[in-house]
Design an enzyme around this catalytic site. Structure first.
Site, PDB file in Angstrom:
ATOM      1  N   PHE A 124      19.603  -3.439   7.275  1.00 18.99           N
ATOM      2  CA  PHE A 124      18.914  -3.551   8.558  1.00 18.99           C
ATOM      3  C   PHE A 124      18.461  -5.012   8.738  1.00 18.99           C
ATOM      4  O   PHE A 124      17.961  -5.636   7.797  1.00 18.99           O
ATOM      5  CB  PHE A 124      17.707  -2.608   8.599  1.00 18.99           C
ATOM      6  N   ASP A 195      14.447   0.137   0.450  1.00 19.89           N
ATOM      7  CA  ASP A 195      13.962   0.459   1.791  1.00 19.89           C
ATOM      8  C   ASP A 195      14.342   1.920   2.060  1.00 19.89           C
ATOM      9  O   ASP A 195      15.530   2.269   2.089  1.00 19.89           O
ATOM     10  CB  ASP A 195      14.643  -0.492   2.803  1.00 19.89           C
ATOM     11  N   TYR A 220       7.621   6.625  11.201  1.00 18.62           N
ATOM     12  CA  TYR A 220       7.937   7.147  12.546  1.00 18.62           C
ATOM     13  C   TYR A 220       9.274   7.843  12.673  1.00 18.62           C
ATOM     14  O   TYR A 220       9.565   8.367  13.743  1.00 18.62           O
ATOM     15  CB  TYR A 220       7.837   6.028  13.586  1.00 18.62           C
ATOM     16  N   LYS A 221      10.090   7.839  11.624  1.00 14.65           N
ATOM     17  CA  LYS A 221      11.408   8.486  11.754  1.00 14.65           C
ATOM     18  C   LYS A 221      11.289   9.951  11.326  1.00 14.65           C
ATOM     19  O   LYS A 221      10.707  10.761  12.049  1.00 14.65           O
ATOM     20  CB  LYS A 221      12.439   7.717  10.934  1.00 14.65           C
ATOM     21  N   ARG A 368      25.167   7.378  17.026  1.00 16.51           N
ATOM     22  CA  ARG A 368      24.425   7.926  15.885  1.00 16.51           C
ATOM     23  C   ARG A 368      23.743   9.223  16.271  1.00 16.51           C
ATOM     24  O   ARG A 368      23.120   9.313  17.327  1.00 16.51           O
ATOM     25  CB  ARG A 368      23.302   6.948  15.524  1.00 16.51           C
TER      26      ARG A 368
HETATM   27  C1  PLP Z   1      16.291   0.455   7.544  1.00 18.36           C
HETATM   28  C2  PLP Z   1      15.179  -0.153   8.330  1.00 18.36           C
HETATM   29  N1  PLP Z   1      14.423  -1.105   7.758  1.00 18.36           N
HETATM   30  C3  PLP Z   1      13.410  -1.695   8.430  1.00 18.36           C
HETATM   31  C4  PLP Z   1      13.098  -1.328   9.727  1.00 18.36           C
HETATM   32  C5  PLP Z   1      11.996  -2.050  10.445  1.00 18.36           C
HETATM   33  O1  PLP Z   1      10.847  -1.286  10.494  1.00 18.36           O
HETATM   34  P1  PLP Z   1       9.495  -1.832  11.208  1.00 18.36           P
HETATM   35  O2  PLP Z   1       9.802  -1.991  12.657  1.00 18.36           O
HETATM   36  O3  PLP Z   1       8.508  -0.747  10.960  1.00 18.36           O
HETATM   37  O4  PLP Z   1       9.124  -3.094  10.554  1.00 18.36           O
HETATM   38  C6  PLP Z   1      13.851  -0.323  10.339  1.00 18.36           C
HETATM   39  C7  PLP Z   1      13.540   0.089  11.723  1.00 18.36           C
HETATM   40  O5  PLP Z   1      14.129   0.942  12.301  1.00 18.36           O
HETATM   41  C8  PLP Z   1      14.913   0.274   9.636  1.00 18.36           C
HETATM   42  O6  PLP Z   1      15.680   1.208  10.193  1.00 18.36           O
END
Ligand code: PLP
Length: 409
Positions: A124, A195, A220-221, A368
């Protein structure tokens, strides 16, 4: 042939079916985007109102001494149960990118004579940005090598301080080998940071058995904690008092209300607190976590795999050759989402949303679909594919209004 009746029977036999009532969902809509933002639960709403109307309204500043201050560690322990952590190893705080920054900064200090961080080019983007930024500001030259994760073993050597990977790929839904990769990283003396954004509440995790050093994930997911919910950090007990929080704040101090000039870290996971906890947001997350106490990650995983299998089978049956299923078919390598590749994926997702099936698009060409077993029904999967067949056969995705790129996809 898979029929709607078969799917209705699967729902009737599903021991988790009643958990759907814990959520407020729009009638007639099929929500397959819980991998981006989980829906609101009745208990989350109740807890938020309780904090507003009773605690904040009447207890005012006394709330801090009446439980608010302990919320990050209390909720941390609840999230910890979902990832196989021991008591006191998880804290709910901040947001995910911010926590990754803290962990990368801390971990670099633990391997002062090593200068490489390995991460994945399919990671990400926020992870990549923050890792690069922390490395640039390190007290010694540090190189971030962004590699193809399939070459990880080849890249591991005694220059490597830290490896950071996302456990379930946000684009493809592929789940990586948590224990195997962690072991390989440890074999060269490096540290492992995971992560868990797309893993927590979606797949069973056992950070203790896998010997994970550090991890972070969002609220939040699949945890359904609400838009921008606080995230969580996992620091293995062995590193407490050893790994330093590079962004210390007053509430991570051993004696915050002594207001001492010099920082002294609080014992245990409390040292990772930087700022005042966001009590209203924590209330939503606390309510959202309630539903997990009514089931187990094993039961959720079994249903999640059944849902994703059903979706893949239906797509293969009714839309053979139309999409490339990019999510692994192998259960051990699958998260709780299915990704379909198509040159018109953006328009396909928009046309589906117009038909009440909520998924999302990830550039350049992936549609997705998240299958959260707490509230997605088998019949939803059937109906979603039915509407997808309509979108594809009538070529609804070609409508110019579905080709206008929104800022959020
Ligand atoms: C795999 C992954 N890492 C990091 C993040 C970033 O998260 P945040 O916006 O809470 O920093 C996301 C956001 O969707 C994500 O999907």
């Amino acid at each position: 042939m898979i029929t709607r009746e078969i799917c209705q029977r699967l729902d009737a036999e599903d021991a988790l079916a009643e958990l759907r009532d814990a959520f407020t969902l729009n009638d007639g809509e099929i929500y397959l985007d819980g991998n981006s933002l989980g829906p609101v639960s009745r208990e989350a709403r109740r807890r938020v109102l309780e904090v507003l109307d009773q605690q904040w309204a009447h207890r005012l500043v006394r709330g801090w001494g009446e439980g608010w201050m302990a919320q990050p560690t209390r909720l941390g322990n609840r999230v910890g149960q979902l990832i196989g952590a021991r008591e006191g190893e998880v804290l709910v705080a901040d947001t995910l990118t911010f926590l990754i920054a803290k962990l990368v900064g801390g971990a670099l200090d633990l391997r002062p004579d090593r200068h490489v961080i390995l991460t994945d080019r399919a990671n990400f983007h926020s992870d990549l940005y923050i890792i690069e930024a922390v490395a640039r500001r390190a007290s010694r030259p540090v190189t971030v090598k962004v590699i193809d994760r399939d070459n990880l073993e080849r890249e591991l050597n005694d220059d490597v301080a830290l490896v950071e990977l996302t456990h379930v790929d946000f684009r493809t839904g592929e789940a990586l080998d948590l224990a195997g990769i962690t072991r390989a990283v440890h074999e060269v003396g490096a540290l492992m940071l995971w992560d868990f954004a797309h893993s927590t509440g979606a797949v069973p995790l056992d950070v203790t058995a896998a010997n994970v050093d550090f991890a972070a994930g969002c609220g939040y997911k699949y945890l359904n904690g609400g838009p921008g919910a606080p995230a969580f950090i996992y620091v293995r007990q062995e590193f407490h008092g050893v790994l330093e929080n590079p962004l210390p704040g007053w509430l991570g101090h051993a004696r915050p209300f002594e207001f001492e000039l010099a920082y002294e870290a609080a014992p245990g996971i409390q040292a990772w607190v930087t700022s005042s906890p966001s009590i209203i947001a924590l209330a939503a997350l606390e309510g959202a976590l309630e539903v997990f106490a009514r089931t187990s990650m094993t039961a959720l995983r079994a249903k999640s795999l059944a849902l994703t299998d059903l979706f893949i089978d239906l797509v293969n049956e009714k839309l053979a050759g139309v999409f490339e299923v990019v999510t692994p078919l192998d259960h051990d390598r699958r998260g709780s989402q299915v990704s379909l590749r198509h040159g018109e994926a953006y328009g396909v997702v928009q046309a589906l949303i117009a038909q009440g099936v909520i998924g999302d698009f990830r550039a350049p060409d992936v549609a997705r679909f998240g299958f959260a077993p707490l509230y997605v029904r088998f019949v939803d999967v059937y109906d979603a594919v039915d509407r997808l067949v309509d979108v594809m056969s009538a070529e609804r995705y070609r409508d110019p209004k579905f080709r206008v790129r929104n800022a959020v996809t």
